[in-house]
Scaffold this motif. Structure first.
Motif, short mmCIF file in Angstrom:
data_model
loop_
_atom_site.label_atom_id
_atom_site.label_comp_id
_atom_site.label_asym_id
_atom_site.label_seq_id
_atom_site.Cartn_x
_atom_site.Cartn_y
_atom_site.Cartn_z
N THR A 218 0.83 -1.21 0.00
CA THR A 218 0.00 0.00 0.00
C THR A 218 0.86 1.25 0.00
N LEU A 219 1.90 1.27 0.84
CA LEU A 219 2.79 2.42 0.90
C LEU A 219 3.56 2.61 -0.40
N VAL A 220 3.95 1.50 -1.03
CA VAL A 220 4.64 1.59 -2.32
C VAL A 220 3.72 2.20 -3.36
N GLY A 221 2.47 1.74 -3.42
CA GLY A 221 1.51 2.30 -4.37
C GLY A 221 1.25 3.77 -4.13
N LEU A 222 1.13 4.15 -2.86
CA LEU A 222 0.90 5.56 -2.52
C LEU A 222 2.09 6.42 -2.93
N SER A 223 3.29 5.94 -2.65
CA SER A 223 4.51 6.68 -3.01
C SER A 223 4.63 6.83 -4.52
N PHE A 224 4.32 5.75 -5.23
CA PHE A 224 4.39 5.76 -6.69
C PHE A 224 3.43 6.80 -7.26
N ASN A 225 2.24 6.87 -6.68
CA ASN A 225 1.25 7.84 -7.15
C ASN A 225 1.72 9.27 -6.94
N TYR A 226 2.32 9.56 -5.78
CA TYR A 226 2.80 10.92 -5.51
C TYR A 226 3.98 11.28 -6.42
N ILE A 227 4.82 10.31 -6.73
CA ILE A 227 5.92 10.56 -7.67
C ILE A 227 5.38 10.92 -9.04
N LEU A 228 4.38 10.17 -9.50
CA LEU A 228 3.78 10.44 -10.81
C LEU A 228 3.06 11.79 -10.81
N LEU A 229 2.45 12.15 -9.68
CA LEU A 229 1.80 13.47 -9.57
C LEU A 229 2.82 14.60 -9.71
N ALA A 230 3.99 14.43 -9.08
CA ALA A 230 5.05 15.43 -9.18
C ALA A 230 5.55 15.56 -10.61
N ILE A 231 5.72 14.43 -11.28
CA ILE A 231 6.16 14.45 -12.68
C ILE A 231 5.11 15.12 -13.56
N GLU A 232 3.83 14.83 -13.28
CA GLU A 232 2.75 15.44 -14.05
C GLU A 232 2.74 16.96 -13.88
N LYS A 233 2.94 17.42 -12.66
CA LYS A 233 2.96 18.87 -12.42
C LYS A 233 4.10 19.54 -13.19
N TYR A 234 5.23 18.82 -13.29
CA TYR A 234 6.37 19.37 -14.02
C TYR A 234 6.04 19.52 -15.50
N PHE A 235 5.42 18.49 -16.09
CA PHE A 235 5.14 18.51 -17.52
C PHE A 235 3.91 19.34 -17.88
N THR A 236 3.11 19.70 -16.88
CA THR A 236 1.93 20.51 -17.16
C THR A 236 2.02 21.86 -16.46
N ALA A 237 3.24 22.34 -16.28
CA ALA A 237 3.44 23.64 -15.63
C ALA A 237 2.79 24.77 -16.43
N TRP A 238 2.62 24.57 -17.74
CA TRP A 238 2.05 25.59 -18.59
C TRP A 238 0.57 25.85 -18.26
N LYS A 239 -0.07 24.92 -17.49
CA LYS A 239 -1.48 25.08 -17.14
C LYS A 239 -1.67 26.13 -16.06
N LYS A 240 -0.61 26.50 -15.34
CA LYS A 240 -0.76 27.47 -14.25
C LYS A 240 -1.12 28.84 -14.80
N SER A 241 -1.98 29.52 -14.08
CA SER A 241 -2.37 30.87 -14.50
C SER A 241 -1.28 31.86 -14.18
N PRO A 242 -1.26 33.05 -14.81
CA PRO A 242 -0.24 34.06 -14.54
C PRO A 242 -0.21 34.48 -13.07
N VAL A 243 -1.39 34.46 -12.41
CA VAL A 243 -1.47 34.86 -11.00
C VAL A 243 -0.65 33.90 -10.14
#
Length: 244
Positions: A218-243
């Motif tokens: 369970t902890l491995v799955g949770l950690s894996f999900n948070y790692i993928l979320l961090a990678i997703e935020k990096y690749f979708t940084a363009w979605k952030k608004s100017p504010v």
């Protein structure tokens, strides 16, 4: 969170108060003590790294197969119309139903286990990649074409970035599947792994050890999900608004 703390407190107190049998639900402290013993003997590390290796290999191979194929199917209408019936047939066939077939052709070794993980992980990535490409805002495409972008430029600069959020939904689903399916693939012919630890402990009625496997996976799955979320935020940084 408060909910998790309450859950852990209930797990510790209910068996000790006799509300549930400690033979079937040992207190959390007993499970943690068993985990520490398994760690000290090196058994937990062996099971952990065996599972992580299988999971990562299957997940990475699924990425390498599903994303390029999904981009091609999503971008070329003729390819989509040709392959859609076949995709519908296979995507509705669960990986576990095909397990005997994988074992029959590939044996009970690592090849069948990893191949089954690849099959299970491929579908969410593939289908979300196709959907991501096919649902890009037509106005974006029309605007890019009026600016004189060539087809390959349109794909790289507009289609691909716009479809990344949807693709990552599939990647996160596949990441969860790559962990959860371990219990199934390690039931047959495995000599190490968290799934093997869970199944073996169940058969030998070593319940605290079984809960150790469940907690770790369970902890491995949770950690894996948070790692993928961090990678997703990096690749979708363009979605952030100017504010922001």
């Amino acid at each position: 969170s408060i909910a998790i703390v309450l859950f852990l407190l209930l797990w510790e107190s209910l068996p000790r108060l006799g509300v549930v049998s400690p033979a079937f639900l040992p207190p959390l402290s007993v499970v943690l003590d068993t985990a520490w013993q398994l760690y000290q003997t090196g058994q937990l590390g062996i099971h952990f790294f065996a599972s992580i290796q299988r999971s990562l290999i299957g997940f990475i191979l699924a990425l390498a197969i599903a994303i390029p194929l999904g981009l091609v199917i999503g971008w070329y209408k003729l390819v989509a119309e040709t392959l859609n019936p076949l995709l519908e047939l296979f995507r509705n066939t669960t990986a576990l139903a095909l397990m005997p077939l994988f074992i029959l052709f590939l044996g009970i070794g690592e090849a069948s286990k990893i191949s089954l993980l690849v099959y299970a992980c491929t579908w969410p990535i593939l289908l979300n990649t196709i959907t991501g490409v096919q649902t890009v805002d037509p106005l974006l495409i029309k605007s890019a074409r009026t600016m004189g972008l060539k087809p390959h430029q349109l794909f790289i600069k507009v289609i691909l970035p716009a479809s990344v959020p949807t693709i990552f939904v599939g990647i996160r689903l596949a990441g969860a599947i790559s962990i959860l399916a371990l219990v199934a693939v390690e039931m047959f012919g495995a000599k190490a792994g968290l799934g093997y630890l869970i199944i073996y402990s169940q058969y030998s009625f070593e319940i605290p050890q079984m809960f150790v496997g469940i907690l770790v996976i369970t902890l491995v799955g949770l950690s894996f999900n948070y790692i993928l979320l961090a990678i997703e935020k990096y690749f979708t940084a363009w979605k952030k608004s100017p504010v922001e």
